[in-house]
Each structure stands twice: as structure tokens, then as C-alpha cells.
Design a protein around this motif. Structure first.
Motif, PDB file in Angstrom:
ATOM      1  N   MET A  87       0.893  -1.047   0.088  1.00 19.31           N
ATOM      2  CA  MET A  87      -0.094   0.156  -0.102  1.00 19.31           C
ATOM      3  C   MET A  87       0.826   1.357   0.049  1.00 19.31           C
ATOM      4  O   MET A  87       0.341   2.122  -0.677  1.00 19.31           O
ATOM      5  N   GLN A  92      -0.287   4.506  -6.395  1.00 19.95           N
ATOM      6  CA  GLN A  92      -0.917   3.521  -6.837  1.00 19.95           C
ATOM      7  C   GLN A  92      -1.982   4.099  -7.881  1.00 19.95           C
ATOM      8  O   GLN A  92      -2.446   5.114  -7.767  1.00 19.95           O
ATOM      9  N   THR A  94      -5.726   4.453  -9.849  1.00 22.58           N
ATOM     10  CA  THR A  94      -7.033   4.758  -9.356  1.00 22.58           C
ATOM     11  C   THR A  94      -7.745   3.228  -9.237  1.00 22.58           C
ATOM     12  O   THR A  94      -8.534   2.989  -8.362  1.00 22.58           O
ATOM     13  N   TRP A  96      -6.391   0.476  -8.703  1.00 22.89           N
ATOM     14  CA  TRP A  96      -5.624  -0.142  -7.407  1.00 22.89           C
ATOM     15  C   TRP A  96      -6.566   0.065  -6.148  1.00 22.89           C
ATOM     16  O   TRP A  96      -6.753  -0.571  -5.106  1.00 22.89           O
ATOM     17  N   TRP A  97      -6.710   1.765  -6.172  1.00 23.34           N
ATOM     18  CA  TRP A  97      -7.467   1.940  -4.872  1.00 23.34           C
ATOM     19  C   TRP A  97      -8.746   1.483  -4.779  1.00 23.34           C
ATOM     20  O   TRP A  97      -9.464   1.244  -3.764  1.00 23.34           O
ATOM     21  N   GLU A 101     -10.697  -0.832  -1.887  1.00 28.86           N
ATOM     22  CA  GLU A 101     -11.750  -0.484  -1.190  1.00 28.86           C
ATOM     23  C   GLU A 101     -12.907  -1.261  -1.469  1.00 28.86           C
ATOM     24  O   GLU A 101     -13.509  -1.827  -0.344  1.00 28.86           O
ATOM     25  N   GLU A 147      -0.770   5.704   7.757  1.00 27.74           N
ATOM     26  CA  GLU A 147      -1.636   6.457   6.949  1.00 27.74           C
ATOM     27  C   GLU A 147      -2.083   7.635   7.877  1.00 27.74           C
ATOM     28  O   GLU A 147      -2.322   8.688   7.439  1.00 27.74           O
ATOM     29  N   SER A 157      -4.915  10.949   2.473  1.00 23.76           N
ATOM     30  CA  SER A 157      -5.128   9.444   2.751  1.00 23.76           C
ATOM     31  C   SER A 157      -6.255   9.035   1.920  1.00 23.76           C
ATOM     32  O   SER A 157      -7.545   9.717   1.801  1.00 23.76           O
ATOM     33  N   ARG A 158      -6.221   7.895   1.123  1.00 24.17           N
ATOM     34  CA  ARG A 158      -7.184   7.222   0.395  1.00 24.17           C
ATOM     35  C   ARG A 158      -7.530   5.851   0.987  1.00 24.17           C
ATOM     36  O   ARG A 158      -8.399   5.163   0.433  1.00 24.17           O
ATOM     37  N   SER A 159      -7.266   5.447   2.180  1.00 25.14           N
ATOM     38  CA  SER A 159      -7.557   4.264   2.767  1.00 25.14           C
ATOM     39  C   SER A 159      -8.524   4.005   3.783  1.00 25.14           C
ATOM     40  O   SER A 159      -8.481   3.378   4.764  1.00 25.14           O
TER      41      SER A 159
END
Length: 169
Positions: A87, A92, A94, A96-97, A101, A147, A157-159
Motif C-alpha cells: 500500500m 497506486q 485509481t 488499485w485503490w 476499497e 496513514e 489518505s485514500r485508505s
């Protein structure tokens, strides 16, 4: 272009009725496997395609199709864990995220015990191996901590899905 949009609509509408196959196809077989379909959908998501309808359909199919693209719990689990481990290694895509998710949402809504390799029921006669579950949780907490430090430092953060998954446990 119109045919592509119709095919994506058809695929999205048929997802609840598709039974994922665990069989491997022959090398000469031209039938699309769930993996190749997922790869093509990710290519659409990562492309500079100006058509927002195509991107939205691809997005929805990836999110709703986790059980089709990853037909068994072990495959979903291993893929998610490999994503968690990589991660913070770099930037990464789009898609991948989106896969991260979707997998986190899948496990937090349906069967989190398979992610941690915990049995559905625990009996006194059976020895419970908690090493795997603890290892997975430790890794997830370490990533969440990194994160959090990014967020504290003013980063983005995107997680969010990983945090939701941790809260589920």
C-alpha cells in the motif's frame, strides 16, 4: 462506443446472477476469465477516457463484482493482504485503490472471519491458531498508523476502507 456501454450495462445487471467459476481455462480457450475482465475494467478506469458513463459503469462493476472476480475467500483474502503489504510502496493507480476499497468493503460486510482465518465456531476440542489472525491485524494496524501519520502531516489518505475494515473487527 454505444455497444461498449450496452455491454457494460449488461455485465453490471447480470453480476448478481453470475456464478463464479473456479475452473482454469485451456490456453487455447478464448473465453474471457474473471481475471481478464477485471484487468480490462481496470484499464478503463485508469485510462484517460473522456466518457464518464464508461468509467462509472466500470467502477460499479468492480465494486459489485468482487465475488465474481475473486471466486473463493482464500483468493480474495490473499489479494487484499498483498495489496495492504504494498500500500505505501508508491503511487497506486485509481483502479488499485478501487479494488482495495471493494475488497475491504466486501470483508467488512460479509465474512471478516475468513480474512483472519478464524473458524465460524470455536469448540473446546479444537486448538485455535491465533498467529495468522494476529499477524494480519498487526500488518493492518501498522498500515493504518502510517496513514494516520500522513494525515497528521497534512497529507491525503485514500485508505478509509482499511480503517472501516479494522473497525469491523
Amino acid at each position: 462506443q454505444f455497444c461498449s456501454v450496452l455491454c457494460l450495462h449488461l455485465l453490471r445487471a447480470s453480476l448478481p446472477f453470475i456464478r463464479p467459476s473456479r475452473e482454469k481455462t485451456d490456453e487455447g480457450d478464448t473465453q474471457a476469465t474473471p481475471t481478464t475482465v477485471l484487468v480490462k475494467l481496470c484499464e478503463l478506469l485508469d485510462s484517460e477516457s473522456p466518457d464518464p458513463v464508461v468509467k462509472k459503469l466500470a467502477h460499479d462493476i468492480v465494486v459489485e463484482g468482487m465475488a465474481v472476480f475473486f471466486p473463493d475467500a482464500r483468493t480474495r483474502r490473499e489479494y487484499l493482504l498483498s495489496m495492504i503489504n504494498t500500500m505505501l510502496d508508491g503511487k497506486q493507480s485509481t483502479s488499485w485503490w478501487l479494488k482495495l476499497e471493494a475488497l475491504c468493503d466486501y470483508f467488512s460486510q460479509s465474512n471478516g472471519h475468513t480474512l483472519l482465518e478464524l473458524p465460524k465456531t470455536i469448540s473446546k476440542d479444537k486448538e485455535l491458531n491465533t498467529g495468522t489472525a494476529m499477524s494480519i491485524l498487526t500488518t493492518m494496524i501498522q498500515v493504518a498508523q502510517k496513514e494516520a501519520l500522513v494525515l497528521i502531516g497534512g497529507g491525503i489518505s485514500r485508505s478509509d476502507s482499511l480503517v472501516k475494515l479494522l473497525v469491523h473487527f
